[in-house]
Design an enzyme around this catalytic site. Structure first.
Site, PDB file in Angstrom:
ATOM      1  N   ASP A  42      83.860  47.958 -30.678  1.00  0.00           N
ATOM      2  CA  ASP A  42      83.604  46.518 -30.673  1.00  0.00           C
ATOM      3  C   ASP A  42      83.534  45.967 -32.105  1.00  0.00           C
ATOM      4  O   ASP A  42      83.033  46.642 -33.012  1.00  0.00           O
ATOM      5  CB  ASP A  42      82.250  46.309 -29.962  1.00  0.00           C
ATOM      6  N   GLU A  50      88.624  46.708 -31.643  1.00  0.00           N
ATOM      7  CA  GLU A  50      88.705  45.266 -31.420  1.00  0.00           C
ATOM      8  C   GLU A  50      88.807  44.550 -32.760  1.00  0.00           C
ATOM      9  O   GLU A  50      87.825  44.466 -33.501  1.00  0.00           O
ATOM     10  CB  GLU A  50      87.479  44.745 -30.661  1.00  0.00           C
TER      11      GLU A  50
END
Ligand SMILES: *[C@@H]1O[C@H](CO)[C@@H](O)[C@H](O)[C@H]1NC(C)=O
Ligand SMILES: *[C@@H]1O[C@H](CO)[C@@H](O)[C@H](O)[C@H]1NC(C)=O
Ligand SMILES: *[C@@H]1O[C@H](CO)[C@@H](O)[C@H](O)[C@H]1NC(C)=O
Ligand SMILES: *[C@@H]1O[C@H](CO)[C@@H](O)[C@H](O)[C@H]1NC(C)=O
Ligand SMILES: *[C@@H]1O[C@H](CO)[C@@H](O)[C@H](O)[C@H]1NC(C)=O
Ligand SMILES: *[C@@H]1O[C@H](CO)[C@@H](O)[C@H](O)[C@H]1NC(C)=O
Length: 512
Positions: free
Chosen positions: A212, A248
């Protein structure tokens, strides 16, 4: 000597680009906010039998429990510790799920939140998913343990301590993202705690990580963490396999931080893919499907070997993250099925299918007022199980796009045509296009406002095929349209623009 070291590093990098999917499978599904017990059952009863290669799971570590708003989905993105108990279940349930999914050939990829802990205003107490005590105000997380020494606030140079300007690389990586307490990943101690967390999951049998918020971490810090992670567990993976890593990084252009900085570390989420394909299927900005003849790198996307592609994700399906209004989701099912079908038929990238929960969408001036809503839950806040209806759809607000016949059958299509070239392109200079994958599969779309009625070279062996969009092959009969391919590979297609799903797909395993 130098060359040897370079080769070793390069080899390491390559390993992290490989999803290690088993048995010729190709696509993964994000079971957003599903409980571990439900994912284990879904691997056995649906994903394994239908050729899905893996599942991206929600963050398994301890997270904050929020009441204002009440139990939003984003509490999973606010870690309190690396204890493995979350809204999706306990450590035992996690381990059971990983084992059962691996045993039916379905990999598990963990959403790893390692950039930050909870928000600065997260308060003090035991309002966390394992009831561990913490104090966000003093940056005290004894269950890791992290203390105020382990955060970046001294490095951040903005007055607010927040990222104020995405044009400033140092702010983006050293300041707080939306008030989230930013970990000092330059510290060996912090790197060690993060690596221990990832290694525990690797030893349990996961195949890799969606990392993330990578834009907010220095590539050098990530390289240091990744270099400390174990090889995959040899109970299920070949000796020496590196974990799959997909990072990401939201890069739609126009910012100094680019996806490219992360290519050597693993794959990267290609956010341009869904934003552009949504624009094309919606026919916005003068886009037409015929312009996708050179879809992929030809559209300025990252190199094929780096890309993780998707039509929507858990952020941009509700207006968070990147992509804006063009993103297609289950709320626009007709166009969505076509876009997901296009992605799964096309060879570019590692493909991820989204599986969502429904929320009370309520858009005012382009902003969804209920974009925070968490998964279907009981009054006490615990996540509801996913019930399977007699018709194989899901109940209780779980959308289960991955179970929609058109999407499930295109996951199988992608497996059947794996490794075959993009071939036999046709278009009408508008929104009717077709392409094949060598001699193994063929797909044709009619996104124009009039009928399509044409004979085309499919490149397929002669015979009668079952369209896997309007139906599917069951035993030896076809529940949908039948397509006759002549011995010359030509077939006639008629697709009304009023069809429920104005596209047709055939592959060698749908031959009758
Ligand atoms: C709160 O956390 C502290 C420290 O982990 C622990 O000693 C205490 O038992 C917890 N309280 C509750 C009610 O769980
Ligand atoms: C790999 O998984 C098996 C099965 O769960 C387990 O017994 C073994 O300890 C794991 N290996 C490592 C290195 O943790
Ligand atoms: C596994 O690979 C390592 C190197 O990555 C090697 O040292 C070891 O001997 C291998 N083990 C087996 C059982 O092949
Ligand atoms: C929450 O409520 C559900 C449904 O009544 C129940 O099954 C579950 O055990 C409860 N969970 C907790 C943590 O109280
Ligand atoms: C698109 O294709 C149809 C035939 O399928 C044709 O009638 C139509 O004129 C085409 N449109 C354009 C703009 O070429
Ligand atoms: C489709 O085209 C064929 C000729 O290729 C024609 O015979 C047939 O009538 C057309 N069908 C429709 C529904 O327009």
């Amino acid at each position: 000597m130098k060359i040897l070291i370079l080769l070793a590093l390069f080899g390491l990098g390559l390993g992290q680009h490989n999803p290690h999917i088993k048995n010729g499978r190709t696509a993964i599904v994000h079971l957003f906010e599903w409980r571990w017990a439900d994912i284990a059952a879904e691997c056995e009863r649906f994903l394994g039998p239908n050729g899905f290669g893996g599942v991206q799971i929600s963050p398994p570590n301890e997270h904050i429990v929020l009441n204002n708003p009440w139990r939003p989905w984003w509490e999973r993105y606010q870690p309190i510790s690396y204890n493995l108990c979350s809204r999706s279940g306990s450590e035992d349930e996690l381990r059971d799920m990983i084992t059962r999914c691996n045993n039916v050939g379905v990999n598990i990829y963990v959403d790893a939140v390692i950039n930050h802990m909870c928000g600065a205003s997260g308060g003090e107490g035991n309002h966390s998913s394992c009831r561990s005590w913490f104090n966000a105000g003093t940056k005290d997380f004894p269950s890791v343990p992290y203390s105020h020494w382990d955060f970046n606030d001294n490095k951040c140079k903005t007055g607010s301590g927040e990222i104020e300007n995405y044009g400033d690389i140092n702010q983006v990586r050293d300041c707080r993202l939306g008030s989230l307490l930013d970990l000092a990943l330059e510290k060996d101690y912090v790197r060690g705690k993060v690596a221990d967390y990832l290694n525990k999951l690797i030893d349990m049998g996961v195949a890799g990580f969606r990392v993330d918020a990578c834009k907010h971490m220095w590539p050098g810090d990530l390289a240091a963490v990744y270099s400390r992670v174990h090889n995959l567990n040899t109970t299920w993976f070949p000796n020496g396999s590196r974990p799959f890593i997909y990072q990401e990084v939201i890069d739609l252009g126009g910012e100094p931080i680019t996806s490219r900085e992360y290519f050597h570390l693993g794959r990267v989420t290609e956010f341009k893919y869904g934003a552009k394909l949504g624009t094309v299927f919606r026919k916005w900005n003068g886009e037409k499907l015929c312009y996708t003849r050179n879809w992929g790198e030809g559209w300025g996307f990252m190199p094929d070997g780096n890309a993780l592609v998707f039509i929507d994700n858990h952020d941009n399906q509700r207006g968070h993250g990147a992509g804006g209004a063009s993103i297609l989701t289950f709320w626009d099912p007709r166009l969505y099925k076509m876009a997901v079908g296009y992605m799964l038929a096309h060879p570019y990238g590692v493909a991820r299918v989204m599986s969502s929960f429904r929320w009370n969408r309520y858009i005012v001036n382009g902003k969804d007022q209920n974009d925070w809503m968490g998964p279907p839950s009981h009054i006490n806040g615990s996540t509801k199980p996913v019930p399977i209806n007699p018709d194989q759809t899901c109940g209780d607000g779980w959308v289960c796009e991955h179970r929609w016949r058109q999407i499930k059958n295109m996951v199988i299509f992608r497996n059947v045509v794996n490794g075959q070239p993009h071939s036999n392109w046709w278009d009408n200079q508008s929104n009717q296009v077709a392409f094949g994958r060598g001699n193994r599969g063929f797909i044709i779309f009619n996104n124009d406002d009039w009928d399509l009625n044409i004979s085309l070279n499919t490149g397929m062996p002669g015979g009668t095929y079952c369209d896997v969009i309007s139906g599917q092959k069951e035993e030896n009969r076809c529940t949908g349209k039948q397509i006759q391919v002549g011995s010359d590979g030509r077939a006639h297609f008629w697709i009304s623009n009023r069809d429920e799903d104005p596209f047709v797909a055939i592959h060698v395993e749908s031959k009758l």
